[in-house]
Write a protein that holds these residues in place. Structure first.
Motif, short mmCIF file in Angstrom:
data_model
loop_
_atom_site.label_atom_id
_atom_site.label_comp_id
_atom_site.label_asym_id
_atom_site.label_seq_id
_atom_site.Cartn_x
_atom_site.Cartn_y
_atom_site.Cartn_z
N ARG A 34 0.83 -1.20 0.00
CA ARG A 34 0.00 0.00 0.00
C ARG A 34 0.87 1.26 0.00
NH1 ARG A 34 -3.53 0.05 4.82
NH2 ARG A 34 -4.30 -1.84 3.87
N ILE A 35 1.93 1.27 0.81
CA ILE A 35 2.82 2.43 0.86
C ILE A 35 3.52 2.62 -0.47
CG2 ILE A 35 4.95 3.31 1.90
CD1 ILE A 35 3.96 2.06 4.55
N ALA A 36 3.99 1.53 -1.07
CA ALA A 36 4.66 1.63 -2.36
C ALA A 36 3.70 2.13 -3.44
CB ALA A 36 5.23 0.27 -2.76
N THR A 37 2.45 1.72 -3.36
CA THR A 37 1.46 2.14 -4.35
C THR A 37 1.17 3.63 -4.25
OG1 THR A 37 0.46 -0.05 -4.32
CG2 THR A 37 -0.86 1.73 -5.22
N VAL A 38 0.96 4.13 -3.05
CA VAL A 38 0.57 5.54 -2.90
C VAL A 38 1.74 6.49 -3.02
CG1 VAL A 38 -1.48 5.00 -1.56
CG2 VAL A 38 0.64 5.58 -0.38
N THR A 39 2.97 5.99 -2.89
CA THR A 39 4.12 6.88 -3.04
C THR A 39 4.69 6.84 -4.46
OG1 THR A 39 5.61 5.16 -2.21
CG2 THR A 39 4.79 6.78 -0.61
N GLY A 40 4.22 5.94 -5.27
CA GLY A 40 4.72 5.81 -6.64
C GLY A 40 3.91 6.64 -7.61
N GLU A 41 4.15 6.38 -8.89
CA GLU A 41 3.42 7.08 -9.94
C GLU A 41 1.94 6.70 -9.87
OE1 GLU A 41 3.37 7.23 -14.79
OE2 GLU A 41 5.23 6.72 -13.76
N GLY A 42 1.08 7.69 -9.93
CA GLY A 42 -0.35 7.44 -9.80
C GLY A 42 -0.78 7.23 -8.36
N GLY A 43 0.05 7.63 -7.43
CA GLY A 43 -0.23 7.43 -6.02
C GLY A 43 -1.48 8.14 -5.55
N ALA B 228 -20.69 7.80 16.41
CA ALA B 228 -19.44 7.18 15.97
C ALA B 228 -19.45 6.96 14.46
CB ALA B 228 -19.22 5.86 16.69
N TYR B 229 -20.58 6.53 13.90
CA TYR B 229 -20.67 6.31 12.46
C TYR B 229 -20.51 7.61 11.69
CZ TYR B 229 -22.11 1.38 12.77
OH TYR B 229 -22.15 0.03 12.98
N TRP B 230 -21.08 8.70 12.20
CA TRP B 230 -20.94 9.99 11.53
C TRP B 230 -19.51 10.53 11.63
CZ3 TRP B 230 -23.45 11.93 7.75
CH2 TRP B 230 -24.79 11.61 7.56
N VAL B 231 -18.86 10.29 12.76
CA VAL B 231 -17.44 10.68 12.87
C VAL B 231 -16.62 9.92 11.84
CG1 VAL B 231 -15.39 10.55 14.35
CG2 VAL B 231 -17.54 11.43 15.26
N GLY B 232 -16.86 8.62 11.73
CA GLY B 232 -16.16 7.80 10.74
C GLY B 232 -16.39 8.30 9.33
N PHE B 233 -17.63 8.59 8.98
CA PHE B 233 -17.93 9.10 7.64
C PHE B 233 -17.19 10.41 7.38
CE2 PHE B 233 -20.47 11.93 4.98
CZ PHE B 233 -20.51 11.19 3.81
N THR B 234 -17.20 11.31 8.36
CA THR B 234 -16.55 12.60 8.20
C THR B 234 -15.04 12.45 8.03
OG1 THR B 234 -18.27 13.60 9.56
CG2 THR B 234 -16.27 14.88 9.24
N VAL B 235 -14.43 11.61 8.85
CA VAL B 235 -12.98 11.40 8.76
C VAL B 235 -12.60 10.72 7.45
CG1 VAL B 235 -11.00 10.23 9.81
CG2 VAL B 235 -12.66 11.41 11.25
N TYR B 236 -13.37 9.73 7.03
CA TYR B 236 -13.09 9.08 5.75
C TYR B 236 -13.21 10.06 4.58
CZ TYR B 236 -13.10 4.38 7.81
OH TYR B 236 -12.81 3.25 8.54
N THR B 237 -14.21 10.92 4.63
CA THR B 237 -14.37 11.92 3.57
C THR B 237 -13.20 12.89 3.57
OG1 THR B 237 -16.78 11.74 3.75
CG2 THR B 237 -15.91 13.70 2.66
N ALA B 238 -12.79 13.35 4.75
CA ALA B 238 -11.63 14.25 4.84
C ALA B 238 -10.37 13.55 4.34
CB ALA B 238 -11.45 14.73 6.28
N ALA B 239 -10.19 12.29 4.70
CA ALA B 239 -9.01 11.55 4.25
C ALA B 239 -8.99 11.41 2.73
CB ALA B 239 -8.99 10.16 4.90
N THR B 240 -10.15 11.24 2.13
CA THR B 240 -10.22 11.14 0.68
C THR B 240 -9.83 12.46 0.02
OG1 THR B 240 -11.95 9.46 0.87
CG2 THR B 240 -11.74 10.55 -1.26
N LEU B 241 -10.31 13.56 0.57
CA LEU B 241 -9.94 14.87 0.03
C LEU B 241 -8.45 15.15 0.22
CD1 LEU B 241 -13.02 16.94 1.24
CD2 LEU B 241 -12.57 16.08 -1.07
N ILE B 242 -7.91 14.80 1.37
CA ILE B 242 -6.48 14.99 1.63
C ILE B 242 -5.65 14.12 0.70
CG2 ILE B 242 -4.67 14.57 3.36
CD1 ILE B 242 -6.77 15.46 5.48
N ALA B 243 -6.14 12.92 0.39
CA ALA B 243 -5.41 11.98 -0.46
C ALA B 243 -5.16 12.53 -1.86
CB ALA B 243 -6.15 10.65 -0.53
#
Length: 105
Positions: free
Chosen positions: A12-21, A63-78
């Motif tokens: 996973r680390i190699a994939t996200v740090t490489g080309e097309g990460g 807890a489910y709403w916190v998870g949804f919010t954090v996952y959405t933020a992580a996707t935008l940060i990604a």
């Protein structure tokens, strides 16, 4: 831990740090957004409202709403920082371990 866990993490680390990460990280984190959305829909359609289960329902719902919010933020940060977005999505397991379905606040 099993060797497969370490290999999966290293891959996973190699994939996200490489080309097309960025694309790989957004796909990985975005999958969790879709899963979180599905769990919210299932939760709202399957849990009773009111009664003595209301406190437990509120605890889990929060807890489910916190998870949804954090996952959405992580996707935008990604999009901009693939490794950080993937790390945020991966580390959210801590919340799910701490979530006690029997606990009512």
């Amino acid at each position: 831990l099993q060797p497969a866990v370490w290999i999966n993490g290293a891959h996973r680390i190699a994939t996200v740090t490489g080309e097309g990460g960025s694309a790989a990280a957004v796909l990985y984190s975005g999958t969790f957004v879709l899963l979180s959305t599905s769990f919210l829909i299932l939760f709202y359609s399957a849990t009773p409202r009111g009664g003595e289960a209301a406190a437990k329902r509120k605890h889990i719902e929060r807890a489910y709403w916190v998870g949804f919010t954090v996952y959405t933020a992580a996707t935008l940060i990604a999009w901009f920082y693939p490794l950080i977005g993937t790390a945020i999505s991966s580390l959210l397991w801590i919340q799910w371990i701490w979530l006690d379905y029997g606990k009512a606040e």
